[in-house]
Design a protein around this motif. Structure first.
Motif, mmCIF file in Angstrom:
data_model
loop_
_atom_site.group_PDB
_atom_site.id
_atom_site.type_symbol
_atom_site.label_atom_id
_atom_site.label_comp_id
_atom_site.label_asym_id
_atom_site.label_seq_id
_atom_site.Cartn_x
_atom_site.Cartn_y
_atom_site.Cartn_z
ATOM 1 N N ARG A 1 0.842 -1.156 -0.039
ATOM 2 C CA ARG A 1 0.028 0.036 -0.028
ATOM 3 C C ARG A 1 0.664 1.161 -0.021
ATOM 4 N NH1 ARG A 1 -5.365 0.079 1.553
ATOM 5 N NH2 ARG A 1 -5.210 -2.153 2.397
ATOM 6 N N ARG A 2 0.541 2.096 -0.851
ATOM 7 C CA ARG A 2 1.376 3.510 -0.840
ATOM 8 C C ARG A 2 1.239 4.288 0.392
ATOM 9 N NH1 ARG A 2 3.717 5.610 -5.292
ATOM 10 N NH2 ARG A 2 2.098 4.339 -6.672
ATOM 11 N N GLU A 3 2.186 4.812 0.811
ATOM 12 C CA GLU A 3 2.107 5.653 2.294
ATOM 13 C C GLU A 3 1.031 6.738 1.956
ATOM 14 O OE1 GLU A 3 5.051 8.462 4.728
ATOM 15 O OE2 GLU A 3 5.729 7.188 2.982
ATOM 16 N N GLY A 4 0.176 6.693 2.803
ATOM 17 C CA GLY A 4 -0.904 7.622 3.233
ATOM 18 C C GLY A 4 -2.085 7.313 2.411
ATOM 19 N N VAL A 5 -2.172 6.256 1.900
ATOM 20 C CA VAL A 5 -3.397 5.390 1.324
ATOM 21 C C VAL A 5 -4.309 5.083 2.449
ATOM 22 C CG1 VAL A 5 -4.633 3.907 -0.236
ATOM 23 C CG2 VAL A 5 -2.527 5.291 -0.953
ATOM 24 N N ALA A 6 -5.573 5.182 2.267
ATOM 25 C CA ALA A 6 -6.528 4.804 3.667
ATOM 26 C C ALA A 6 -6.522 3.225 3.602
ATOM 27 C CB ALA A 6 -8.167 5.149 3.280
ATOM 28 N N ALA A 7 -6.741 2.707 4.722
ATOM 29 C CA ALA A 7 -6.660 1.280 5.045
ATOM 30 C C ALA A 7 -8.008 0.538 4.394
ATOM 31 C CB ALA A 7 -6.764 1.195 6.517
ATOM 32 N N ASP A 8 -8.954 1.335 4.185
ATOM 33 C CA ASP A 8 -9.883 0.763 3.413
ATOM 34 C C ASP A 8 -9.884 0.867 1.762
ATOM 35 O OD1 ASP A 8 -10.753 3.739 3.212
ATOM 36 O OD2 ASP A 8 -12.791 3.210 3.736
ATOM 37 N N ALA A 9 -8.950 1.175 1.370
ATOM 38 C CA ALA A 9 -8.683 1.734 -0.229
ATOM 39 C C ALA A 9 -8.678 0.256 -0.813
ATOM 40 C CB ALA A 9 -7.516 2.467 -0.577
ATOM 41 N N ALA A 10 -9.506 0.051 -2.239
ATOM 42 C CA ALA A 10 -9.361 -1.275 -2.567
ATOM 43 C C ALA A 10 -8.307 -1.176 -3.787
ATOM 44 C CB ALA A 10 -10.582 -1.469 -3.140
ATOM 45 N N LEU A 11 -7.960 -2.287 -4.172
ATOM 46 C CA LEU A 11 -7.004 -2.537 -5.451
ATOM 47 C C LEU A 11 -7.948 -2.588 -6.673
ATOM 48 C CD1 LEU A 11 -4.188 -3.079 -6.723
ATOM 49 C CD2 LEU A 11 -4.609 -5.458 -6.044
ATOM 50 N N VAL A 12 -7.803 -1.853 -7.481
ATOM 51 C CA VAL A 12 -8.578 -1.769 -8.750
ATOM 52 C C VAL A 12 -7.816 -2.006 -9.964
ATOM 53 C CG1 VAL A 12 -10.359 -0.645 -10.234
ATOM 54 C CG2 VAL A 12 -10.419 -0.058 -7.688
ATOM 55 N N LEU A 13 -7.810 -3.218 -10.909
ATOM 56 C CA LEU A 13 -6.954 -3.644 -11.663
ATOM 57 C C LEU A 13 -7.634 -3.378 -12.987
ATOM 58 C CD1 LEU A 13 -5.182 -6.741 -10.107
ATOM 59 C CD2 LEU A 13 -4.506 -4.157 -10.168
ATOM 60 N N ASP A 14 -6.966 -3.245 -14.157
ATOM 61 C CA ASP A 14 -7.767 -2.974 -15.553
ATOM 62 C C ASP A 14 -7.834 -4.465 -16.007
ATOM 63 O OD1 ASP A 14 -7.680 -0.129 -15.334
ATOM 64 O OD2 ASP A 14 -5.627 -0.321 -15.525
ATOM 65 N N GLY A 15 -8.904 -4.614 -16.893
ATOM 66 C CA GLY A 15 -9.032 -5.906 -17.833
ATOM 67 C C GLY A 15 -9.713 -5.391 -18.984
ATOM 68 N N ASP A 16 -9.663 -6.396 -19.948
ATOM 69 C CA ASP A 16 -10.476 -6.041 -21.147
ATOM 70 C C ASP A 16 -10.914 -7.459 -21.718
ATOM 71 O OD1 ASP A 16 -11.471 -5.107 -23.659
ATOM 72 O OD2 ASP A 16 -9.633 -4.356 -24.378
ATOM 73 N N GLU A 17 -12.259 -7.576 -21.651
ATOM 74 C CA GLU A 17 -12.797 -9.064 -22.138
ATOM 75 C C GLU A 17 -12.242 -10.235 -21.577
ATOM 76 O OE1 GLU A 17 -12.565 -8.938 -26.440
ATOM 77 O OE2 GLU A 17 -14.485 -7.793 -26.501
ATOM 78 N N LEU A 18 -11.834 -10.253 -20.362
ATOM 79 C CA LEU A 18 -11.164 -11.351 -19.622
ATOM 80 C C LEU A 18 -12.006 -11.942 -18.841
ATOM 81 C CD1 LEU A 18 -8.008 -9.417 -18.168
ATOM 82 C CD2 LEU A 18 -8.163 -11.014 -20.053
ATOM 83 N N THR A 19 -11.958 -13.204 -18.512
ATOM 84 C CA THR A 19 -12.648 -14.186 -17.623
ATOM 85 C C THR A 19 -11.800 -14.486 -16.535
ATOM 86 O OG1 THR A 19 -14.030 -15.106 -19.444
ATOM 87 C CG2 THR A 19 -13.967 -16.090 -17.374
ATOM 88 N N LEU A 20 -12.024 -14.352 -15.252
ATOM 89 C CA LEU A 20 -11.311 -14.767 -14.200
ATOM 90 C C LEU A 20 -11.493 -16.212 -13.840
ATOM 91 C CD1 LEU A 20 -9.361 -13.577 -11.622
ATOM 92 C CD2 LEU A 20 -11.473 -13.272 -10.354
ATOM 93 N N ASP A 21 -10.423 -16.826 -13.822
ATOM 94 C CA ASP A 21 -10.253 -18.276 -13.344
ATOM 95 C C ASP A 21 -10.233 -18.569 -11.993
ATOM 96 O OD1 ASP A 21 -10.861 -19.026 -15.897
ATOM 97 O OD2 ASP A 21 -8.725 -19.310 -16.500
ATOM 98 N N GLY A 22 -9.211 -17.765 -11.244
ATOM 99 C CA GLY A 22 -8.729 -17.928 -9.832
ATOM 100 C C GLY A 22 -8.277 -16.459 -9.333
#
Length: 880
Positions: free
Chosen positions: A45-66
């Motif tokens: 976590r970057r310094e100063g970022v709130a503890a409840d901040a979520a990790l938001v990652l980019d995708g494009d037409e992806l299907t998550l397997d795991g």
């Protein structure tokens, strides 16, 4: 494929990611239909970022397997997934943690050629700008730099060769029927520089010893049987590596440098760290199949992608708004490399022609944008002439303002200060300010203001006082989104040429000038020279020191004086070109009104004298003899364009020049070098002059015999293609032309790059009938809509390079382009959007053609289900 989106990204909205990616380990199990990808990321976590901040990652037409956190499956309640994003909540507040993401993708059905795709039996990636998100969920942005380890697993019969970025760690058998290869890149890089290649390819190899004594293995991979055609690319690579050490002190930093050439590629090439991927047209060359222009392009693009190792890879962009920081700068570097390898004036003339043909119209139309845009909707649409070519010109102006010594100091400071960074334009300019002490605040407007400045120039000669005054005034017209413009800092190189051809060496008063450069920083400035013995002729914007339009009344006599005596070769060419442009514009206006064209005897005399002047480089003479194109003339006229009138006028002028100089041109047409072919600048220049003279001679003679004999006798592609082109352009219906076309097609039936030339030559043949020819070729057995090179060779060449055929008065050309764009967009949005930019200047046409073009754009908009790429272009080109 991302479909139409209204999201606008703004420079002012930039903020760093909440989490820092320290490293990423990727494992690929290649399969045409179902490639498994496992991504293990170490983050904190970057310094100063709130503890409840979520990790938001980019995708494009992806299907998550795991999905796992520190090796344990994450409860579905702890994350949210869509094909375009992955949001993970409840992450550790401190310390590093590991996220493992598993996806399955289908390379063989990925027709966008972005991300990981498979074509012609080869797995390949293209991740710039946002292709990595088609492989796995990730922070797919240029300011996220991480160390990559990559393991590639594949069936031996599916992919014998397994490549990725960095240094080779090892490989071998993985299990029965499969093998693996592991790669490690120690230099942190953004996801857009990731690369993977798998397949069965031939190879040539060499080595390079760096200035510190390290040996680097060099490998170029091509289709089997084409290895010999990669030799020139290898030579260009070694020369590029040496040049970058000598000129910029930049040494290569890995144990191996690899290039892979593929036939299905959206770009010209891609600078992935240590593993460049190239469109094979910019790697493969031999005298039988490649022209001199092909060799020069290979040299330049090999250099460009290699130079990116420092200007783009070691130092990358903070965000995509800073794209010119890597592209404009690296184009400048490859331009100066080519100038050092070849003729500097001739190279500069070619750059000016390209800039005026592509970037100036972009700046003058609905697709205008600053070198650094303030906002965008689809980043793929900003890989433009403005970012690349004008971006290069801006860097060149920095060197002009500072001088060579301070420019080099600034570059050295940039490399030292920002190695390993994701940087901004402000970072770049600060290095030059700190190194030179010069304030570049006003100059920085070149990055933020769209449009081509107009500089109006007037002069005054005081015979009694022996003074000469030069008054400069700048203006910049409104462009989309920028109605008010600030005053620019415009550096204009100049010379005062006295009647005897000598140059006056005195310095002016009244404004900042030095080292032969006027610095125009105010709306209007006057520079006064005292002690001038006789009335001089002003040579302004020498070397095209600033990418501006010049408005200046100069007599034909003054232009001729510059053409004869200017010490700057570019200025000599520009003077003759300006004279030719005036004649052509006058002829076009008279032709439109069906009035008799004026005599061009003075122009013909200058051109013939230049052609015969053996003190000049052959390549320079060839450039000078090449009249401004029909598009050049249209750009200078500006509005209410009638392409047919322009074509008729240019043909008439060429015919008069040809008849006046037939004896000279006929002799030069036979002056191409004999003996073994060499692509070096000297021989290439001689062939260019012979080919240009051949065009005039065949016009004057009026029959195709000379061209057919030249075609049959040609022992290299340069002269063969030129003869074929002239046959098709000048004698389209002649039996000799039909025979030559059939002969060329039969000879090169198994050579896709040569067949691309065959298509392009026919697509660019002028006249309304070329539309029918293009339709015939589109339906022919040699046309492949899935191959970007073939689409560009035919549809791209027709729409962007054939003003009379494409701009037919009945609008058929526009409808053809619209039809093809709609069809291509379903498979390859990037290609479709780039083809569509051929309509960028539609509003400058006469009213009838304008309406046909508008309706074609409307038909695309109304087609529905457009990609974001095409929708963005259409919306910017259609008002309201």
């Amino acid at each position: 494929m991302r479909t139409e989106s209204g999201q606008i990204f703004k420079l002012g909205d930039y903020r760093p990611t909440d989490f820092v990616v320290e490293r990423i380990d990727l494992t690929f199990e290649l399969d045409p239909a179902a490639t498994k990808v496992v991504s293990r990321m170490i983050l904190h976590r970057r310094e100063g970022v709130a503890a409840d901040a979520a990790l938001v990652l980019d995708g494009d037409e992806l299907t998550l397997d795991g999905l796992q956190l520190d090796g344990n499956d994450i409860d579905p309640a702890g994350y949210a997934v869509t094909p375009d994003s992955l949001t993970i909540r409840a992450l550790p507040e401190s310390g590093p943690f590991e996220i493992t993401v598993s996806t399955t993708i289908s390379p063989e059905t990925n027709t966008t050629l972005m991300g990981l795709y498979r074509s012609s039996g080869v797995y390949c990636t293209q991740c710039e700008a946002e292709g990595f998100r088609r492989i796995t969920y990730f922070y797919d942005r240029p300011d996220v730099l991480a160390v990559y380890t990559v393991t590639v697993i594949a069936r031996k019969d599916d992919a014998k060769l397994l490549l990725s970025n960095g240094n080779f760690l090892g490989g071998g058998d993985y299990d029965e029927g499969r093998h693996f290869a592991a790669w490690f890149d120690p230099h942190p890089k953004p996801s857009y520089l990731f690369a993977l290649v798998g397949g069965d390819l031939g190879m040539i190899e060499d080595s390079f010893t760096t200035m510190s004594g390290r040996d680097v293995a060099l490998k170029i991979y091509v289709e089997h049987g084409k290895e010999a055609r990669a030799a020139y690319a290898m030579d260009a690579l070694k020369r590029s590596m040496k040049w970058d050490e000598e000129v910029y002190g930049r040494e290569y930093d890995l144990d191996i440098f690899q290039i892979v050439a593929v036939s299905d590629f959206n770009m010209g090439a891609m600078e992935n760290k240590g593993l460049n991927v190239f469109n094979d047209k910019y790697v493969l060359a031999d005298p039988e199949t490649a022209t001199d222009a092909d060799y020069a392009n290979i040299e330049a693009i090999i250099a460009h992608e290699y130079f990116h190792n420092w200007t783009g890879n070691r130092i990358t962009c903070r965000d995509w708004f800073q794209l010119c920081l890597k592209e404009g700068l690296t184009v400048y570097r490859d331009h100066t490399f080519s100038a050092d390898q070849r003729s500097a004036p001739v190279k500069r003339i070619a750059e000016i022609r390209l800039l005026k043909a592509h970037q100036f119209p972009e700046d003058a139309g609905p697709l205008a944008h600053p070198v650094r845009p303030q906002k965008y909707r689809e980043i793929n649409n900003f890989y433009t002439a403005t970012v690349y070519e004008k971006g290069s010109e801006v860097v060149r102006m920095i060197r002009t303002i500072l001088g060579a010594e301070d420019f080099r100091k600034g570059m050295d400071l940039y490399f030292e200060r920002h190695d390993g960074d994701a940087s901004t334009i402000e970072d770049f300019l600060a290095c030059f300010t700190d190194a030179s002490g010069r304030d570049l605040t006003q100059f920085a407007l070149w990055y933020s203001q769209a449009g081509t400045p107009l500089v109006t120039v007037s002069t005054d000669w005081n015979e009694a006082g022996k003074t000469f005054s030069v008054t400069l005034e700048q203006s910049l017209a409104p462009t989309p989104g920028q109605s008010r413009k600030a005053l620019m800092h415009i550096p204009l190189a100049y010379g005062l040429i006295l009647p005897d051809g000598r140059e006056f060496e005195g310095q002016p008063h009244g404004g900042e000038a030095g080292n032969g450069v006027f610095h125009l920083t105010k709306r209007k400035q006057t520079f006064r020279f005292a002690g001038v013995p006789e009335r001089p002729v002003l040579s302004i914007n020498r070397g095209f020191s600033a990418p501006v339009n010049i408005a200046m009344e100069q007599s034909i006599a003054d232009l001729a004086h510059i053409a004869r005596h200017d010490s700057d070769g570019v200025a000599r060419w520009q003077a003759i070109n300006d004279h030719a442009t005036r004649s052509l514009i006058s002829a076009a206006r008279l032709s439109r009104d069906d009035r008799k064209l004026p005599s061009v005897a003075e122009l013909a005399e200058i051109l013939i004298a230049t052609a015969a002047d053996e003190s000049l480089e052959p390549a320079f003479r060839a450039q000078t003899l090449t009249l401004p194109s029909e598009s050049d003339i249209a750009r200078e006229i500006g509005g209410n364009i009638d392409p047919d009138a322009i074509h008729a006028a240019r043909e008439a002028v060429m015919k008069e020049v040809a008849h006046a100089g037939l004896e000279t041109f006929a002799a030069l047409a036979d002056s191409a070098p004999t003996g073994p072919y060499s692509p070096d600048a000297e021989d290439a220049g001689k062939r260019a002059l012979a080919a240009t003279a051949m065009a005039y001679a065949s016009i004057a003679e009026g029959w195709p015999d000379r061209l057919k004999k030249a075609f049959d006798a040609a022992d290299n592609m340069t002269m063969m293609a030129q003869a074929l082109q002239l046959l098709v352009y000048q004698f389209a219906s002649a039996e000799e032309t039909r025979e030559a076309l059939e002969s060329f097609r039969a000879r090169f039936a198994d050579n896709p790059l040569a067949l691309d030339k065959w298509h392009t030559i026919q697509a660019m043949a002028p006249g309304a009938k070329s539309y029918d020819r293009v339709e015939h070729l589109l339906a022919g057995p040699d046309f492949d809509r899935t191959n970007p090179n073939r689409m560009r060779a035919l549809v791209g060449a027709f729409s962007a390079g054939n003003p009379t055929g494409f701009n037919r008065a009945d609008g058929a050309g526009y409808r053809l382009l619209a039809r093809e764009v709609i069809a291509i967009d379903k498979r390859n949005p990037q290609l479709a959007a780039r083809l569509l930019t051929a309509l960028r200047s539609w509003q400058s046409l006469e009213s009838g053609r304008q309406e046909h073009a508008r309706l074609a754009l409307v038909s695309i908009r109304e087609a529905g289900a457009l990609s974001a790429d095409v929708s963005d272009i259409v919306d910017r080109m259609l008002p309201g």
